[in-house]
Design an enzyme around this catalytic site. Sequence first.
Site, PDB file in Angstrom:
ATOM      1  N   ARG A  45      32.319  11.125  10.813  1.00 18.38           N
ATOM      2  CA  ARG A  45      33.393  10.237  11.276  1.00 18.38           C
ATOM      3  C   ARG A  45      33.429   9.031  10.356  1.00 18.38           C
ATOM      4  O   ARG A  45      32.552   8.853   9.500  1.00 18.38           O
ATOM      5  CB  ARG A  45      33.270   9.871  12.763  1.00 18.38           C
ATOM      6  CG  ARG A  45      31.918   9.732  13.362  1.00 18.38           C
ATOM      7  CD  ARG A  45      31.069   8.637  12.794  1.00 18.38           C
ATOM      8  NE  ARG A  45      31.783   7.368  12.798  1.00 18.38           N
ATOM      9  CZ  ARG A  45      31.487   6.336  12.047  1.00 18.38           C
ATOM     10  NH1 ARG A  45      30.474   6.404  11.175  1.00 18.38           N
ATOM     11  NH2 ARG A  45      32.168   5.213  12.107  1.00 18.38           N
ATOM     12  N   GLY A  46      34.449   8.163  10.569  1.00 18.81           N
ATOM     13  CA  GLY A  46      34.668   7.059   9.637  1.00 18.81           C
ATOM     14  C   GLY A  46      35.710   7.527   8.626  1.00 18.81           C
ATOM     15  O   GLY A  46      35.585   8.627   8.059  1.00 18.81           O
ATOM     16  N   ASP A 236      40.962   2.181   9.516  1.00 25.36           N
ATOM     17  CA  ASP A 236      41.336   3.598   9.503  1.00 25.36           C
ATOM     18  C   ASP A 236      42.689   3.810   8.847  1.00 25.36           C
ATOM     19  O   ASP A 236      42.978   4.888   8.335  1.00 25.36           O
ATOM     20  CB  ASP A 236      41.347   4.161  10.922  1.00 25.36           C
ATOM     21  CG  ASP A 236      39.923   4.353  11.385  1.00 25.36           C
ATOM     22  OD1 ASP A 236      39.332   3.392  11.906  1.00 25.36           O
ATOM     23  OD2 ASP A 236      39.380   5.451  11.163  1.00 25.36           O
TER      24      ASP A 236
HETATM   25  O1  MRU Z   1      36.186   7.222  15.534  1.00 24.50           O
HETATM   26  P1  MRU Z   1      35.483   6.853  14.257  1.00 24.50           P
HETATM   27  O2  MRU Z   1      34.017   6.680  14.419  1.00 24.50           O
HETATM   28  O3  MRU Z   1      35.850   7.804  13.134  1.00 24.50           O
HETATM   29  O4  MRU Z   1      36.083   5.433  13.876  1.00 24.50           O
HETATM   30  C1  MRU Z   1      35.621   4.790  12.723  1.00 24.50           C
HETATM   31  C2  MRU Z   1      36.175   3.436  12.512  1.00 24.50           C
HETATM   32  O5  MRU Z   1      36.989   2.949  13.265  1.00 24.50           O
HETATM   33  C3  MRU Z   1      35.730   2.721  11.265  1.00 24.50           C
HETATM   34  O6  MRU Z   1      35.667   1.344  11.487  1.00 24.50           O
HETATM   35  C4  MRU Z   1      36.742   3.007  10.145  1.00 24.50           C
HETATM   36  O7  MRU Z   1      36.933   4.387  10.004  1.00 24.50           O
HETATM   37  C5  MRU Z   1      36.339   2.417   8.851  1.00 24.50           C
HETATM   38  S1  MRU Z   1      34.987   3.281   8.161  1.00 24.50           S
HETATM   39  C6  MRU Z   1      34.646   2.674   6.610  1.00 24.50           C
END
Ligand code: MRU
Length: 343
Positions: A45-46, A236
């Site tokens: 994720r991220g 995102d």
């Molecule tokens: O649901 P996730 O864990 O994928 O969400 C991740 C985030 O909101 C992060 O802050 C974002 O992707 C930036 S990662 C460099």
Amino acid sequence: MVPTVEWKNGAVRLLDQSRLPGAVEFLDCRDYRMVANAIRHLKVRGAPAIGVTAAMGVALGAQAVTATSYDEFARAVAGICDELAATRPTAVNLFWAIERMKRKLAELRTKPVSEIKRVLTEESQRILDEDIAMNKAMGKHGAALVQNGQTILTHCNAGALATAGYGTALGVIRAAWEEGKKISVLADETRPVLQGARLTVWELMQDKIPVTLITDSMAGALMKQGRIHLCIVGADRIAANGDVANKIGTYSVAVLARAHNIPFYVAAPHSTIDLATPSGDKIPIEHRNPNEVTTLHSGPAIAPAGVEVLNPAFDVTPAALITAIITERGVFKPSELSSQFSA
Ligand code: MRU
């Protein structure tokens, strides 16, 4: 740090983030559907990590296509791209990486399929390598905004785990630390999925960067007490007007920061900037399973069975609340992004 995602013996190897911090386990994806499932279920994720992994998923899927004519091969790869693109809607890096793989495929239309398969794999590795390089550049630019002795609040996990390595928001923090600045981090736990408690804290502790865990509801009181000097988060998707979609709760942090006159920075590479989306209200927000809210990390229920639940995974912070956006090309006001990053 162990790699978040890498090619290993012909498979896409992922550090299974759903098991952290309890266990460090890897998932060897040998077909693209496993990659798609891993993205959907937050094993990886991220935003940048999702993009890199999807690109590898495209290459992995392409390798298994048996067609020998370009048209048949390209049709099969397009289907694989569609399945990977359907995994999560908000992080634009997913679509950015898949589009890049599609462009590469189209460029290679005169080449033999065996060569196309090899080049697609190389392209996915290039996307990974470039992501790390961008994070390091972002770290350098961002570190200049961090003073010795400061405490930084971050939300969710925008670290090495959320990228191919080094991180965006945590990359800035890492770079400031590597420059010898005595800083400390406050990590919001980040309900409902606890990326802050489980991942950011784990990652910073690995690097021995001082970190203190707080619940999301504590940030305002700590700001009022003067214990937070700046906020840095990831993104995102950043719309053309500078509005930023990030993990749910980011908007609350930005509002609190403004109320306490604390700088609020977003760190993100160009693969997160979506100039085709004019403003934040046009960004699709993922709604996830209510179980994430009614349990803590899939443990016993913490709410009565059958309760109505809302679970938007992201929110939008308006550009007006953002002090600046840290990118690999430098630090910009949200309103400067569209001119800085137009093709
Ligand atoms: O649901 P996730 O864990 O994928 O969400 C991740 C985030 O909101 C992060 O802050 C974002 O992707 C930036 S990662 C460099």
